[in-house]
Motif scaffolding. Structure first.
Motif, PDB file in Angstrom:
ATOM      1  N   GLU A   1     -43.707 -19.952  54.899  1.00 21.51           N
ATOM      2  CA  GLU A   1     -44.489 -20.956  55.631  1.00 21.51           C
ATOM      3  C   GLU A   1     -45.003 -22.036  54.683  1.00 21.51           C
ATOM      4  O   GLU A   1     -45.012 -23.223  55.036  1.00 21.51           O
ATOM      5  CB  GLU A   1     -45.651 -20.275  56.354  1.00 21.51           C
TER       6      GLU A   1
ATOM      7  N   ASP B   1     -47.504 -20.560  64.829  1.00 18.47           N
ATOM      8  CA  ASP B   1     -47.181 -19.256  64.255  1.00 18.47           C
ATOM      9  C   ASP B   1     -48.411 -18.560  63.688  1.00 18.47           C
ATOM     10  O   ASP B   1     -48.434 -17.329  63.594  1.00 18.47           O
ATOM     11  CB  ASP B   1     -46.138 -19.425  63.138  1.00 18.47           C
ATOM     12  N   ARG B   2     -49.417 -19.345  63.311  1.00 12.42           N
ATOM     13  CA  ARG B   2     -50.645 -18.809  62.727  1.00 12.42           C
ATOM     14  C   ARG B   2     -51.854 -19.332  63.498  1.00 12.42           C
ATOM     15  O   ARG B   2     -52.573 -20.216  63.050  1.00 12.42           O
ATOM     16  CB  ARG B   2     -50.760 -19.248  61.261  1.00 12.42           C
TER      17      ARG B   2
END
Length: 503
Positions: free
Chosen positions: A353, A449-450
């Motif tokens: 990431e 995603d986070r």
């Protein structure tokens, strides 16, 4: 019989006392009024005693009637006490030291003590008809014995007199004694001085100890307090580069005073280190700790951003290995990736990431004095400081208010990126600045995603808006400052589901 009763000195005295008390109660506690009433009472009492053939300033040895002697003795005692009160009222009213209240109070107390002593001796001589000379001689020997027994207490008392006259400190001052002890003066009296130390404990010091110690007043002659910090760096850069970096550190701090200007000077150099001394002033001694903590953090961040390495203390021998880099730096050698690695906000991201985010970052440079963003504009990118110093300033009613100063590792633009709001002020480069930019779309891809990143950004933005509100004395902010509210707005703007698991 009525005439004899009215001619009774005790009755006259009682009427005089009641009248005086009534006048003083009705007219209040004004010092001038009290002095006039005391003089009037003393004059009338003197006239009353003399009219009854009672001489208060001489012993009465001819009258053998016990009741008359007791009455005369009582009235004489009141006369001498009244004389003392008149003199004391005059001292309180007229013995004044202009602009020196402590010295004036001390002089008044000393004179009043002499008056009380004189009145006591006069009572002994003229009321009890005792030989004062013999009494003084006897009491002299007693005073010697008492003085030896109270030697320590008397030493503290006379030291307190000397300290009050010299005035090396006052209530509220910070002082430092031999051995490095520091404290703030909260009370002074004849025997001791009370201090509060850095841990808010009360310390009582005898005045004799203070009179003998080397005392440094950290508050006077000015309220501002000077601080010096010495930092050692490995000689990996020229001294001029290290010195310039430390001047940038001082420019980054908002806890130190601009006047007089702080300084960073090279004070020593050898084969192992370059020593830099940072000198600055803060608003008061109590602010020194906060300023030093902020500067230590800024020194670390600026040194890391400019490739400087801290050296060991002078009395330590350390072998420094050549920086070969760890596994992360070998795998991810680029500056954007290393910058993300130093920011706690992105610490939870995986290496992949961080790689994706670093590859999308754009490098921007700005000259000293450049306005990076204008108040009221909306940014569509998150700006991360790489090197330099940036000031956030707001224009309020024609006045420029500085909201914050940003250093390497800080970021701005989160207001526009996260909640689509305008910037609260101008962003101006105080030095040459290098900034890395992350677009809104790239941030959105990471937050999907986070989702926990939305919570952390909400806390960051909330803290920033609270600081801006406090510094600019604003009544409210247009978007609220609660972290949960901001996080909800961020999720809605970036289309992050509420029930997404926080990683």
């Amino acid at each position: 019989m009525i005439e004899q009763l009215l001619w009774n000195p005790l009755l006259e005295f009682s009427v005089l006392v009641l009248t005086t008390v009534g006048i003083r109660v009705s007219l209040g506690r004004n010092p001038t009024v009290r002095f006039i009433v005391s003089v009037a009472f003393f004059g009338l009492l003197t006239a009353s005693l003399l009219s009854h053939d009672i001489t208060p300033y001489s012993p009465d040895l001819g009258d053998h009637v016990l009741s008359r002697r007791i009455t005369a003795g009582l009235l004489k005692s009141v006369w001498w006490i009244g004389a003392a009160v008149v003199l004391i009222s005059a001292v309180r009213l007229f013995l004044i030291f202009e602009n020196k209240p402590r010295e004036g109070r001390l002089a008044q107390d000393l004179v009043i003590g002499v008056i009380y002593l004189g009145a006591g001796l006069a009572l002994i001589a003229n009321v009890f008809s005792l030989p004062v000379g013999t009494l003084i001689a006897t009491s002299g020997a007693f005073a010697i014995v008492l003085g030896l027994a109270l030697q320590s207490t008397l030493n503290d008392v006379f030291s307190g007199i000397a300290l009050n006259l010299g005035r090396p400190y006052a209530v509220g001052d910070w002082i430092m004694l031999d051995g490095g002890f520091q404290g703030r003066v909260v009370e002074t009296n004849w025997r001791s001085t009370h201090l509060v130390n850095g841990s808010d404990d009360l310390v009582v010091l005898p005045n004799s100890t203070l009179a003998k110690s080397r005392l440094v007043n950290l508050t006077r002659p000015k309220e501002t307090h000077g601080v010096s910090i010495v930092v050692r760096f490995l000689p990996t850069q020229t001294p001029s580069v290290i010195e310039a970096t430390m001047r940038t550190v001082l420019l980054s701090s908002s806890a130190i005073l601009d006047t007089p200007p702080p300084s960073a000077l090279v004070v020593d150099i050898d084969s192992t280190a370059v020593e830099i001394e940072l000198t600055f002033r803060v608003a008061g001694f109590s602010a020194a700790g906060t300023a030093k903590s902020e500067l230590y953090d800024l020194i670390f961040r600026h040194a890391r951003a400019n490739g400087l390495r801290l050296a060991a203390p002078r009395d330590m021998t350390v072998l420094y290995p050549e920086p070969s880099g760890d596994a992360h730096s070998i795998k991810h050698p680029g500056t954007p990736w290393r910058l993300l690695e130093t920011i706690p906000l992105f610490a939870t991201l995986t290496d992949d990431e961080k790689d994706a985010l670093a590859s999308s970052m754009t490098r921007r440079t700005y000259r000293k004095g450049s306005v990076i963003t204008m108040q009221g504009s909306k940014l569509s990118s998150l700006m991360i400081m790489r090197t330099g110093v940036v000031a956030l300033q707001r224009r309020d009613n024609g006045h420029l208010v500085e909201l914050a100063r940003l250093s390497p590792g800080d970021l701005f633009g989160e207001r526009g990126v996260l909640i689509d709001a305008a910037e609260a002020g101008d962003t101006t480069a105080l030095t040459f600045v290098v900034i890395y930019e992350i677009t809104k779309d790239d941030i959105a891809a990471v937050m999907r995603d986070r989702p926990a990143l939305a919570e952390e950004l909400g806390v960051l933005l909330s803290r920033r808006m609270d600081d801006e509100q406090h510094l600019s004395n604003a009544i409210s902010t247009p978007h609220g400052t609660h972290p949960d509210t901001l996080a909800t707005r961020i999720r809605r703007l970036f289309e992050i589901p509420k029930d997404t698991e926080m990683l």
